[in-house]
Scaffold this motif. Structure first.
Motif, PDB file in Angstrom:
ATOM      1  N   ALA A 104       5.072  -3.344  15.990  1.00 17.86           N
ATOM      2  CA  ALA A 104       5.792  -3.313  14.715  1.00 17.86           C
ATOM      3  C   ALA A 104       7.295  -3.395  14.957  1.00 17.86           C
ATOM      4  O   ALA A 104       8.030  -3.917  14.120  1.00 17.86           O
ATOM      5  N   ALA A 105       7.754  -2.887  16.094  1.00 12.72           N
ATOM      6  CA  ALA A 105       9.170  -2.917  16.471  1.00 12.72           C
ATOM      7  C   ALA A 105      10.072  -2.338  15.390  1.00 12.72           C
ATOM      8  O   ALA A 105      11.185  -2.803  15.164  1.00 12.72           O
ATOM      9  N   GLU A 106       9.568  -1.331  14.701  1.00 12.25           N
ATOM     10  CA  GLU A 106      10.304  -0.612  13.672  1.00 12.25           C
ATOM     11  C   GLU A 106       9.594   0.724  13.472  1.00 12.25           C
ATOM     12  O   GLU A 106       8.419   0.851  13.809  1.00 12.25           O
ATOM     13  N   PRO A 107      10.272   1.728  12.935  1.00  9.07           N
ATOM     14  CA  PRO A 107       9.598   3.002  12.664  1.00  9.07           C
ATOM     15  C   PRO A 107       8.402   2.794  11.735  1.00  9.07           C
ATOM     16  O   PRO A 107       8.414   1.906  10.870  1.00  9.07           O
ATOM     17  N   PHE A 108       7.377   3.617  11.895  1.00  9.93           N
ATOM     18  CA  PHE A 108       6.153   3.474  11.106  1.00  9.93           C
ATOM     19  C   PHE A 108       6.439   3.554   9.610  1.00  9.93           C
ATOM     20  O   PHE A 108       5.877   2.790   8.817  1.00  9.93           O
ATOM     21  N   ALA A 109       7.315   4.460   9.198  1.00 15.63           N
ATOM     22  CA  ALA A 109       7.636   4.589   7.761  1.00 15.63           C
ATOM     23  C   ALA A 109       8.233   3.284   7.227  1.00 15.63           C
ATOM     24  O   ALA A 109       7.857   2.823   6.140  1.00 15.63           O
ATOM     25  N   THR A 110       9.133   2.679   7.971  1.00 15.17           N
ATOM     26  CA  THR A 110       9.742   1.406   7.563  1.00 15.17           C
ATOM     27  C   THR A 110       8.669   0.332   7.449  1.00 15.17           C
ATOM     28  O   THR A 110       8.645  -0.449   6.494  1.00 15.17           O
ATOM     29  N   HIS A 111       7.781   0.300   8.429  1.00 12.33           N
ATOM     30  CA  HIS A 111       6.682  -0.673   8.427  1.00 12.33           C
ATOM     31  C   HIS A 111       5.799  -0.489   7.190  1.00 12.33           C
ATOM     32  O   HIS A 111       5.522  -1.449   6.474  1.00 12.33           O
ATOM     33  N   LEU A 112       5.369   0.741   6.946  1.00 13.16           N
ATOM     34  CA  LEU A 112       4.460   1.004   5.826  1.00 13.16           C
ATOM     35  C   LEU A 112       5.097   0.662   4.478  1.00 13.16           C
ATOM     36  O   LEU A 112       4.414   0.195   3.565  1.00 13.16           O
ATOM     37  N   LYS A 113       6.420   0.853   4.346  1.00 11.90           N
ATOM     38  CA  LYS A 113       7.106   0.539   3.084  1.00 11.90           C
ATOM     39  C   LYS A 113       7.086  -0.954   2.771  1.00 11.90           C
ATOM     40  O   LYS A 113       7.249  -1.355   1.625  1.00 11.90           O
ATOM     41  N   ARG A 114       6.902  -1.786   3.781  1.00  3.04           N
ATOM     42  CA  ARG A 114       6.811  -3.228   3.545  1.00  3.04           C
ATOM     43  C   ARG A 114       5.416  -3.616   3.060  1.00  3.04           C
ATOM     44  O   ARG A 114       5.225  -4.717   2.541  1.00  3.04           O
ATOM     45  N   TYR A 115       4.444  -2.723   3.234  1.00  6.06           N
ATOM     46  CA  TYR A 115       3.053  -3.015   2.881  1.00  6.06           C
ATOM     47  C   TYR A 115       2.547  -2.266   1.651  1.00  6.06           C
ATOM     48  O   TYR A 115       1.577  -2.688   1.029  1.00  6.06           O
ATOM     49  N   PHE A 116       3.203  -1.150   1.312  1.00  3.99           N
ATOM     50  CA  PHE A 116       2.741  -0.324   0.194  1.00  3.99           C
ATOM     51  C   PHE A 116       3.923   0.058  -0.694  1.00  3.99           C
ATOM     52  O   PHE A 116       5.018   0.298  -0.206  1.00  3.99           O
ATOM     53  N   GLY A 117       3.695   0.125  -1.994  1.00  3.52           N
ATOM     54  CA  GLY A 117       4.746   0.508  -2.923  1.00  3.52           C
ATOM     55  C   GLY A 117       4.150   0.817  -4.288  1.00  3.52           C
ATOM     56  O   GLY A 117       2.935   0.849  -4.456  1.00  3.52           O
ATOM     57  N   LYS A 118       5.028   0.972  -5.248  1.00  4.88           N
ATOM     58  CA  LYS A 118       4.589   1.341  -6.602  1.00  4.88           C
ATOM     59  C   LYS A 118       4.505   0.149  -7.553  1.00  4.88           C
ATOM     60  O   LYS A 118       4.017   0.287  -8.659  1.00  4.88           O
ATOM     61  N   SER A 119       5.001  -1.012  -7.142  1.00  4.79           N
ATOM     62  CA  SER A 119       4.901  -2.171  -8.035  1.00  4.79           C
ATOM     63  C   SER A 119       4.610  -3.429  -7.233  1.00  4.79           C
ATOM     64  O   SER A 119       5.233  -3.686  -6.215  1.00  4.79           O
ATOM     65  N   CYS A 120       3.665  -4.182  -7.721  1.00  2.00           N
ATOM     66  CA  CYS A 120       3.236  -5.415  -7.070  1.00  2.00           C
ATOM     67  C   CYS A 120       3.971  -6.591  -7.723  1.00  2.00           C
ATOM     68  O   CYS A 120       4.102  -6.642  -8.943  1.00  2.00           O
ATOM     69  N   ASP A 121       4.443  -7.519  -6.915  1.00  2.00           N
ATOM     70  CA  ASP A 121       5.285  -8.613  -7.402  1.00  2.00           C
ATOM     71  C   ASP A 121       4.459  -9.792  -7.921  1.00  2.00           C
ATOM     72  O   ASP A 121       4.533 -10.907  -7.403  1.00  2.00           O
TER      73      ASP A 121
END
Length: 194
Positions: A104-121
């Motif tokens: 992932a080459a980034e902190p897990f929290a940063t990674h997960l925020k790119r995959y999960f959220g409160k609104s889908c585009d």
């Protein structure tokens, strides 16, 4: 002898539980600062491709496997720490273990925020080309897709091999050894090399 094996198994199980407890809980919030762990209304921001043979599980490597959790699927992030997250697909009831990986080459929290959220585009998806929409719906990368369409269809390429999506060559993994190289020309998929 059976008692000794039972005792050894118990010690190993307790050790694993203790080690899991050592990892601190992850502060995982959306762009508005709302907590995503345990919250309602959390969705997948891109398609996910879980490993159903060795799981059900997901990894930060983002393997391109045949199974599909579609973009905009409502999920519940049950718990998360720096190494693993437990995520339930609310439509199927399947619980996935999502593992961090150095790819992932980034902190897990940063990674997960790119995959999960409160609104889908969904508005952006609706504005994309027909080939983009077909790829997103099937969870596959197709020639002619835009970079945004590829991200929605397949998720982000692991950053250790593709540090930026502004590059014109993205590398995905289909398994531990098999890779797929996506080459863009004029921001459209020109070649897919398995």
């Amino acid at each position: 002898m059976k008692a000794l094996k039972l005792l050894q198994s118990s010690v190993i199980a307790l050790s694993l539980v203790s080690l899991a407890g050592c990892a601190s809980k992850l502060a995982l919030t959306d762009k508005n600062g709302e907590d995503l762990v345990g919250a309602d209304g959390v969705v997948t921001l891109v398609n996910l491709h879980p490993d159903m043979q060795k799981g059900p599980r997901l990894t930060a490597i983002n393997w391109q496997l045949p199974a599909l959790i579609p973009m905009c699927t409502e999920v519940k992030i049950i718990e998360a720490n720096e190494k693993v997250a437990t995520i339930k697909d609310k439509s199927t009831g399947v619980v996935y273990t999502y593992y961090y990986h150095k790819a992932a080459a980034e902190p897990f929290a940063t990674h997960l925020k790119r995959y999960f959220g409160k609104s889908c585009d969904q508005a952006t998806v609706a504005s994309l080309s027909k080939v983009d929409q077909e790829g997103i719906k099937s969870g596959t990368i197709k020639k002619g897709m835009s970079k945004q369409g590829v991200i929605f269809a397949a998720g982000y390429p692991p950053r250790h091999a593709t540090p930026s999506t502004s590059l014109n060559s993205w590398k995905y993994w289909k398994s531990r050894w098999d890779t797929m190289l996506i080459t863009f020309e004029d921001d459209k998929v020109a070649r897919i090399v398995d």
